[in-house]
Design a protein around this motif. Structure first.
Motif, PDB file in Angstrom:
ATOM      1  N   ARG A1182      33.443  38.881  39.486  1.00 37.23           N
ATOM      2  CA  ARG A1182      34.742  38.517  38.920  1.00 37.23           C
ATOM      3  C   ARG A1182      35.484  39.757  38.393  1.00 37.23           C
ATOM      4  O   ARG A1182      36.692  39.886  38.556  1.00 37.23           O
ATOM      5  CB  ARG A1182      34.570  37.500  37.797  1.00 37.23           C
ATOM      6  CG  ARG A1182      34.156  36.116  38.291  1.00 37.23           C
ATOM      7  CD  ARG A1182      34.085  35.113  37.150  1.00 37.23           C
ATOM      8  NE  ARG A1182      33.743  33.785  37.628  1.00 37.23           N
ATOM      9  CZ  ARG A1182      34.638  32.911  38.104  1.00 37.23           C
ATOM     10  NH1 ARG A1182      35.915  33.243  38.148  1.00 37.23           N
ATOM     11  NH2 ARG A1182      34.261  31.727  38.524  1.00 37.23           N
ATOM     12  N   LYS A1183      34.765  40.649  37.775  1.00 35.57           N
ATOM     13  CA  LYS A1183      35.412  41.852  37.238  1.00 35.57           C
ATOM     14  C   LYS A1183      35.967  42.727  38.363  1.00 35.57           C
ATOM     15  O   LYS A1183      37.090  43.244  38.282  1.00 35.57           O
ATOM     16  CB  LYS A1183      34.416  42.657  36.406  1.00 35.57           C
ATOM     17  CG  LYS A1183      33.983  41.968  35.125  1.00 35.57           C
ATOM     18  CD  LYS A1183      32.884  42.754  34.435  1.00 35.57           C
ATOM     19  CE  LYS A1183      32.396  42.034  33.174  1.00 35.57           C
ATOM     20  NZ  LYS A1183      31.275  42.736  32.534  1.00 35.57           N
ATOM     21  N   LEU A1188      40.648  44.462  41.793  1.00 34.62           N
ATOM     22  CA  LEU A1188      41.284  44.545  43.109  1.00 34.62           C
ATOM     23  C   LEU A1188      42.612  43.786  43.122  1.00 34.62           C
ATOM     24  O   LEU A1188      43.569  44.219  43.763  1.00 34.62           O
ATOM     25  CB  LEU A1188      40.343  43.997  44.179  1.00 34.62           C
ATOM     26  CG  LEU A1188      39.072  44.831  44.436  1.00 34.62           C
ATOM     27  CD1 LEU A1188      38.121  44.091  45.362  1.00 34.62           C
ATOM     28  CD2 LEU A1188      39.428  46.187  45.031  1.00 34.62           C
ATOM     29  N   CYS A1189      42.671  42.687  42.385  1.00 35.16           N
ATOM     30  CA  CYS A1189      43.930  41.928  42.316  1.00 35.16           C
ATOM     31  C   CYS A1189      44.978  42.698  41.524  1.00 35.16           C
ATOM     32  O   CYS A1189      46.153  42.769  41.918  1.00 35.16           O
ATOM     33  CB  CYS A1189      43.693  40.557  41.681  1.00 35.16           C
ATOM     34  SG  CYS A1189      42.839  39.393  42.766  1.00 35.16           S
ATOM     35  N   LYS A1190      44.585  43.265  40.422  1.00 34.90           N
ATOM     36  CA  LYS A1190      45.537  44.031  39.601  1.00 34.90           C
ATOM     37  C   LYS A1190      46.074  45.242  40.340  1.00 34.90           C
ATOM     38  O   LYS A1190      47.203  45.665  40.114  1.00 34.90           O
ATOM     39  CB  LYS A1190      44.876  44.474  38.295  1.00 34.90           C
ATOM     40  CG  LYS A1190      44.693  43.345  37.304  1.00 34.90           C
ATOM     41  CD  LYS A1190      44.273  43.878  35.958  1.00 34.90           C
ATOM     42  CE  LYS A1190      44.192  42.740  34.946  1.00 34.90           C
ATOM     43  NZ  LYS A1190      43.893  43.234  33.594  1.00 34.90           N
ATOM     44  N   LYS A1200      40.196  33.602  45.158  1.00 34.37           N
ATOM     45  CA  LYS A1200      39.605  32.258  45.040  1.00 34.37           C
ATOM     46  C   LYS A1200      38.678  31.974  46.202  1.00 34.37           C
ATOM     47  O   LYS A1200      37.623  31.353  46.046  1.00 34.37           O
ATOM     48  CB  LYS A1200      40.723  31.218  44.978  1.00 34.37           C
ATOM     49  CG  LYS A1200      41.537  31.262  43.680  1.00 34.37           C
ATOM     50  CD  LYS A1200      42.651  30.228  43.712  1.00 34.37           C
ATOM     51  CE  LYS A1200      43.486  30.297  42.419  1.00 34.37           C
ATOM     52  NZ  LYS A1200      44.625  29.333  42.442  1.00 34.37           N
ATOM     53  N   ALA A1201      39.071  32.412  47.407  1.00 29.67           N
ATOM     54  CA  ALA A1201      38.251  32.159  48.589  1.00 29.67           C
ATOM     55  C   ALA A1201      36.898  32.864  48.475  1.00 29.67           C
ATOM     56  O   ALA A1201      35.858  32.316  48.849  1.00 29.67           O
ATOM     57  CB  ALA A1201      38.985  32.632  49.846  1.00 29.67           C
ATOM     58  N   ILE A1202      36.899  34.059  47.961  1.00 34.47           N
ATOM     59  CA  ILE A1202      35.648  34.817  47.811  1.00 34.47           C
ATOM     60  C   ILE A1202      34.758  34.185  46.757  1.00 34.47           C
ATOM     61  O   ILE A1202      33.518  34.205  46.865  1.00 34.47           O
ATOM     62  CB  ILE A1202      35.959  36.282  47.454  1.00 34.47           C
ATOM     63  CG1 ILE A1202      36.692  36.972  48.602  1.00 34.47           C
ATOM     64  CG2 ILE A1202      34.689  37.066  47.114  1.00 34.47           C
ATOM     65  CD1 ILE A1202      37.250  38.341  48.262  1.00 34.47           C
ATOM     66  N   LEU A1203      35.385  33.584  45.722  1.00 33.85           N
ATOM     67  CA  LEU A1203      34.619  32.995  44.626  1.00 33.85           C
ATOM     68  C   LEU A1203      34.072  31.607  44.963  1.00 33.85           C
ATOM     69  O   LEU A1203      33.334  31.030  44.162  1.00 33.85           O
ATOM     70  CB  LEU A1203      35.485  32.912  43.363  1.00 33.85           C
ATOM     71  CG  LEU A1203      35.787  34.252  42.674  1.00 33.85           C
ATOM     72  CD1 LEU A1203      36.790  34.050  41.544  1.00 33.85           C
ATOM     73  CD2 LEU A1203      34.505  34.882  42.140  1.00 33.85           C
TER      74      LEU A1203
END
Length: 1336
Positions: A1182-1183, A1188-1190, A1200-1203
């Motif tokens: 998650r971190k 990567l999103c930021k 979301k897909a990866i999680l």
């Protein structure tokens, strides 16, 4: 002003003073100046056999070469010993003893940097957990012989001529910066003693075995480790004539058999190592007389130690022995045995075999009860039993008829044992720290006692029996409760040292003044305010220790000059009439047009006086006022304009009284500006200083009720300010107490910060509870204020010799004549008929007057010491001429002397420099100061004064020096700075930012002083510096840049000083940042001791992302100074608040376009391993995804897909479709989440790409040799047409068909191979450079 002088005088406290032959040095200097000089002593120079230049810290005079007979030379503690100076020394061929210790001599060539390695190499080295030097030696000592030889070549360049000292027998090179033994040194075959301790010599050159006559060798604290002691690497074992060998304070845990070759060894020091046992080779050194094994981890002693039958001294203190080993009791010639600091509980009966034992140290063991075998040691002369938890002493101790020294300190005796008084041969008795409350009369039996230590007990008096010990030479009564010394103390006629510190003495009694043999008298930490004049009877006194600042007779300023000055004061007091003098320093502060100058004129003239606006104060006006006989008040009236606040820093002291003047008419509306800020400023600079509030323009109030209302309003506001200040401090304290992690990680920084806040709470601003209201128009309230000032002055009443008044009158007469801008020591000497003694008295008087603010005198600055600013207005005018708010009006070409010194065109440029850049050339300063007529020496002194007070910094140039005054700057940051220092550092650059936060705006003038103070850090790049109103940009060298700014916090009005440094080398970047930040912190602590402040490191990622409110971290000094194995400046990462660390050394390189084939391959082949380590990291996925999103790499939908359950393998496929930047951001996120090894594994192909083809071939051959790949794999790699494809193929071969642990081992071999090849490339570059240099 006294504080100004004090700060100035203490600039060089860190430097050791010259401690050599001052007379001989003076002769050599005069011969340098004039080779024909024939003064006293010059005819003896050629016959000198010894010369001591210890602590010179300057160039050695060339005339030293005249010393044709010199045998002994000491040039230690001299940081100026460069190659040229050493070569000069080496021409003194008659020398037999030479000391060059503690002189910063380095074996590294100043012209060539052997650490030239690209960042890639350094990063690869940091991939390991070992420190880089260990990695280097462990991995490259066989493959990089050229590099080792090259180091030897450079070592010889430092001492090229030392081998000419054929007669040299003793050489001391300790505490320098050697990393190798200079090879020419090994040619001095007559050398008998060599000290190279406290250097970083981790390996010994084989050539040292040539020193066949060496008898003494000191290798202590040289970072020797075990493998260095092997026979082929440690040629010391071949020095068979060695008699003394010191290997202490290293990291030795084992000793090789070759040690036993030193058959002639008599003294061996192995203390402070990591030995767990006494090696058997030690037991074969049969001639050994002294063996030191202290501070190791030895649990037992081998039986073979009993073979050392010549041993006289054995030290096995600070180990973990539980008993005295029986083999030790077989050492029948033993004279000294030290077992201090072990776990011993008793003494075996066999100890009685030690018939020759004279000294036995059992201190700090676990005895509790003294064992009977002790009393059978009839030859004992010294017995140390301190800290053994004993509560009583058996009668049998009286059997020790030869005992001369007994130490029973730090036990629980409560009373002096009667049995001790039977030891009639005792000469030294130590009973300190034993809770003794009284001394029995029987102590008088100890007629031979010479030293008695009863410190740190509970004695309330010195009993008379002690005064019967007439042979006593040392008496230590420190830390008791003694209030008075008995008259009988005068019987101790042989007493040389008396320590009475930390008692309750209020006076020095006359009987104490009868101790005429006394050499040292310590009275520190007693409430003594006056000394009797009879103290001058102590003719042999060499050291007198006092709490000088609480003395009134003699005055503190005299006591501060030491014992001789005190004696001269009392001599003059006895021989001439004593007079009283009450003196007070008063500072007048307040806003512009508050009525300060009018108040001063009215107060001092005795009649109403109003000052015209045109006559308002520039910088400062100083007036000496004597309202009553023997009352002298020095008044400093400061200008209120911001640019003049620099002057406050020189004069604000805790001894001075500060009057804050404000206008009663608008104080309700402008309280903060007219009162509050001034209180804060004074408190920041001098927290112990007393302040009086004075309201002006009382005549403008309509009636008494309005006047009282304004006074109450001001007092209420002051009270609210103090309450609010305390509340904020207590809140800070509470918040700090909650930071358990800060306390645990950095206890020293935590305690420093805690203590600073507590000190500020305990000492709030000292503001008088009254408001004095005055009117300079009517004289209202002036009498009341005058009475208060006179009262406070009389509290400082002093007794002075009448002869001093003559000297003061001489100075005052010169002041009234107003002829000279300053006096000199020579001119003052001419006013009197006395010789050198009078010169000392003149300096005594000057020191007193400088302390009271009557004169400016800088006694510890050679160039300035000769000048006395008796007319302080001249000094003020010097500042005023430059630091004035209307400087633009003064700089007019049509006026004299500008039109005589400049052409109109050059003047225009010089004027523009002053007004826009704050730059004043030396010529411009001469023009601004022309009316003072300084002369060359006076002008040079003034320029040094400005520099040393940090009013300006100098930039030297070929035509003339230019002086930069930050206070004169008015413009914002120039546009050109953004190109040199962009808001976001370049990808290849690293940045460390530190900040100091203040609760309100930055203390006035602090930024400007800091901007000057940090100028010395710029090295050879000072001229490239660019300043603006609130900051400056500079280059530290060709690799590092610096930006220093004054800021305001985004979320409050807090003042901030931010120091930022950029560069590519993370190790050196951290070193630069720590050094400069520490320098800044020291300045803030010195200049603003009363200002609360917080120190932080700014999160590097927040800097990179340009966050307005960056995350800040406590304890920057600790973060920057704590050694970390990866040699990078680590800071906690603020992203998602992980529990791991992020480093400023991992930022993303400049990259464009789609992800490369190489990076795609690396992600693909390491996908399973990467996911495994991420899954094993708490909340790691998650971190990383949030990072990567930021960074804009992944969308929220992709995250979301990866999680989704069992879908984390999508991460690799998503990343491969992104830009090449995504690869680096992902590696950085891995690194910061605690998976640095995996991040480096992904990056290895990048480093391989930098290798030339032949080096890549070497990598493949090593991998084949280590069975990381097969021959078929190697051939398949070479069949690829391009390097990128070859390395991609190699990455596949290293992973495919292998278990995880096999693949990890293969990639480690890959990394090691790349590491070695890059190092080889750099060695080759250095060798080629050397060949070029040698050919030149």
């Amino acid at each position: 002003m006294a504080e100004m002088n004090e700060n100035f005088d203490q600039e060089d406290d860190a430097h050791q003073a010259f401690d050599g032959d001052i007379d001989k040095l003076d002769i050599l200097k005069k011969l340098d100046e004039d080779p024909e000089y024939q003064g006293p002593g010059t005819d003896q120079v050629e016959t000198w056999t010894d010369l001591n230049l210890r602590g010179l810290r300057d160039r050695i005079p060339d005339s030293i070469l005249r010393c044709k007979s010199l045998r002994t030379l000491d040039v230690s503690n001299n940081s100026q010993l460069d190659k040229e100076q050493i070569e000069k020394i080496c021409r003194l061929k008659t020398m037999e003893e030479l000391d060059m210790s503690n002189s910063s001599i380095s074996t590294k060539s100043p012209d060539i940097d052997l650490s030239i390695m690209p960042p890639d190499t350094l990063q690869l080295q940091m991939r390991k957990t070992l420190r880089p030097p260990d990695v280097f030696h462990d991995k490259f000592q066989m493959t990089l012989d050229e590099f080792e030889l090259l180091q030897e070549v450079f070592t010889t360049t430092i001492f090229p001529l030392i081998s000419q000292l054929k007669n040299l027998k003793k050489l001391n090179l300790s505490n320098n910066n050697f990393n190798r033994v200079p090879l020419p040194l090994c040619e001095i075959v007559n050398l008998e003693s060599l000290d190279i301790s406290k250097n970083s010599i981790r390996r010994m050159a084989p050539e040292i075995s040539q020193l066949e006559n060496l008898k003494e060798l000191n290798l202590s604290d040289t970072e020797l480790i075990n493998y260095a002691l092997e026979e082929e690497l440690f040629p010391v074992w071949k020095l068979v004539k060695l008699e003394i060998l010191d290997l202490s304070s290293n990291s030795i845990s084992t000793l090789p058999p070759q040690l036993s070759q030193l058959k002639n060894l008599k003294k061996l020091n192995l203390s402070w190592n990591e030995l767990k046992e006494i090696a058997l080779p030690v037991c074969k050194l049969l001639r050994l007389e002294s063996l030191n094994l202290a501070a190791n981890s030895i649990k037992a002693v081998p039986p073979q130690i009993s073979k050392l039958q010549n041993l006289k001294e054995l030290n096995i203190s600070d180990n973990i022995l539980k008993e005295i080993p029986l083999p030790v009791c077989e050492l029948v010639r033993l004279e000294a045995l030290n077992v201090l600091g072990n776990l011993i509980t008793t003494v075996p009966p066999q100890i009685a075999k030690l018939k020759n034992l004279k000294k036995f140290n059992l201190a700090f063991n676990r005895m509790k009860k003294l064992p009977l075998p002790l009393w059978g040691l009839m030859t004992l002369e010294t017995l140390i039993l301190s800290g053994t938890n004993i509560t009583e002493v058996p009668h049998e101790i009286s059997n020790l008829k030869n005992l001369k020294e007994l130490n029973m300190s730090d036990n629980k005796l409560v009373e002096l044992p009667m049995q001790v008084c039977e030891l009639l041969t005792l000469e030294t008795l130590n009973l300190s720290g034993t809770n003794i409350t009284a001394v029995p009369p029987e102590i008088s039996k100890l007629k031979n006692l010479k030293e008695l230590n009863m410190s740190d007990n509970k004695l309330v008096e010195l009993t008379l029996p002690v005064c019967e010990l007439v042979r006593l030479e040392v008496l230590n009564l420190w830390g008791n409760h003694i209030t008075m010394m008995p008259q009988q103390i005068s019987k101790l006629e042989k007493l040389k040292k008396l320590n009475l510190s930390c008692n309750w003495l209020e006076e020095v009694t006359l009987p104490m003044c009868e101790l005429v043999q006394l050499e040292t008298l310590d009275l520190l930490k007693n409430p003594i305010t006056t000394l009797p004049h009879q103290i001058t009877k102590l003719k042999n006194l060499k050291e007198l220790k006092l709490d000088r600042k609480q003395l009134t007779q003699p005055p503190f300023e005299i006591a501060d000059r030491g014992k001789d000055a005190i004696f001269r004061y009392f001599h003059d007091l006895i021989s001439t009439k004593a007079t009283t003098s009450s003196r007070l320093q008063v500072h007048i502060l307040g806003e512009t047009c508050a009525g300060k100058t009018s108040l001063v004129k009215t107060l001092t003239s005795g009649s109403p006086f109003l000052t015209a606006i045109a006559d308002r104060t520039h910088v400062l006006e100083q007036i000496v006022w004597s309202p009553k006989e023997d009352v002298f008040i020095n008044i400093n009236d400061f200008g209120g304009h911001d640019v003049y606040r620099v002057a406050h820093n020189f004069f604000l002291t805790k001894e001075a009284l500060t009057l804050i003047v404000f206008d009663l008419q608008d104080v309700n509306l402008r309280y903060k500006h007219s009162v509050g800020d001034w209180i804060e400023n004074v408190y920041d600079r001098a927290p112990d200083s007393m302040m009086l509030l004075v309201g002006s323009h009382a005549d403008c109030m309509s009636n008494e009720q309005e006047l009282e209302a304004r006074k109450k309003g001001v007092l209420s506001a002051v009270m609210s300010y103090k309450v609010d200040k305390e509340f904020k401090l207590r809140t800070s304290l509470e918040e700090l107490e909650k930071k358990s992690e800060f306390k645990e990680l950095y206890p020293q920084s935590y305690n420093e910060k805690m203590n600073h806040i507590k000190k500020l709470i305990e000492k709030p601003p000292r503001v008088d509870k009254r408001v004095f209201v005055t009117s300079s128009k009517t004289g209202y309230g002036i009498a009341e204020l005058k009475e208060e000032l006179v009262r406070r002055a009389k509290e400082n009443k002093l007794v002075l010799p009448e002869t001093w008044l003559q000297k003061v009158e001489d100075i005052e007469t010169a002041k009234q004549n107003r002829q000279d801008p300053f006096l000199t020591l020579d001119s003052l000497a001419k006013m009197s008929e006395r010789g050198h003694d009078d010169a000392q008295r003149t300096e005594d008087v000057l020191n007193f007057l400088r302390g009271t603010g009557a004169v400016l005198w800088f006694k510890d600055k050679p160039l300035l010491k000769t000048f006395i600013f008796h007319r302080q207005e001249v000094f003020i005018d010097i500042l005023r001429a430059v630091l004035r708010h209307d400087i633009d009006l003064v700089l007019a070409y049509g006026t004299n002397p500008f039109n005589k010194k400049y052409t109109e065109r050059k003047f225009k440029c010089a004027r523009e420099d002053v007004l826009r850049r704050g730059v004043v050339s030396k010529t411009m300063l001469e023009c601004l100061w022309w009316r003072f007529n300084f002369g060359k020496s006076g002008l040079d002194a003034m320029l040094e004064l400005l520099e040393n007070f940090e009013i300006c910094y100098v930039v030297k140039s070929d035509d003339e020096n230019r002086y930069h005054f930050p206070w004169l700057l008015r413009e914002d940051q120039p546009e050109c700075i953004s190109s040199k220092w962009p808001a976001v550092p370049a990808r290849q650059k690293l940045q460390i930012s530190t900040e100091i936060h203040f609760p309100t705006a930055c203390p006035p003038a602090l930024y400007e002083m800091a901007a000057v103070h940090l100028h010395d850090c710029l090295g050879h790049y000072k001229s490239a510096r660019q300043d603006w109103k609130d900051g400056f940009y500079a280059e530290l060298d060709n690799q590092f840049q610096m930006c220093f700014e004054r800021r305001v916090s985004e979320k409050s009005s807090n003042g901030i000083l931010r120091l930022s440094i950029r560069g590519e080398d993370p190790v050196k970047l951290k070193e630069h940042c720590l050094l400069i930040f520490q320098k800044l912190i020291n300045l803030v602590g010195r200049e603003c001791p009363g200002s609360p402040r917080d120190e932080y490191v700014v999160c590097p990622h927040c800097v990179r992302e340009q966050k307005n409110l960056p995350t800040l971290f406590d304890a920057p000094k600790n973060i920057l100074s704590v050694y970390l194995e990866e040699q990078a400046p680590y800071h906690p990462c603020p992203e998602e608040n992980p529990n791991t660390l992020a480093s400023a050394d991992f930022f993303y390189p400049v990259t464009q376009g789609k992800m490369t084939v190489l990076h795609c391959t690396s992600l693909e082949k390491h996908a399973n391993h990467t996911l495994k380590v991420i899954r094993n990291t708490f909340n790691g996925l998650r971190k990383i995804l949030s990072r990567l999103c930021k960074a804009g790499i992944l969308t929220e939908e992709e995250k979301k897909a990866i999680l989704e359950p069992d879908a984390d393998d999508r991460l690799s496929s998503f990343l491969k479709r992104k830009s090449d930047l995504a690869f680096y951001v992902f590696c950085g996120a891995l690194h910061d989440s605690g998976n640095a090894e995996t991040a480096w594994m992904l990056r290895l192909p990048d480093f391989a790409m930098k290798l030339p083809e032949h080096a890549l071939g070497e990598v493949l051959e090593r991998l084949l040799e280590k069975k990381a790949i097969t021959r078929q794999d190697r051939d398949a790699v070479w069949r690829e047409p391009y390097k990128e494809l070859r390395i991609s193929a190699l990455v596949r071969k290293l992973r495919e068909g292998k278990r995880d642990y096999e693949a990890e081992r293969a990639f480690n071999e890959f990394g090691d191979a790349i590491d070695e090849e890059i190092a080889k490339q750099n060695v080759s570059k250095v060798c080629n450079l050397c060949k070029l240099l040698f050919s030149l």
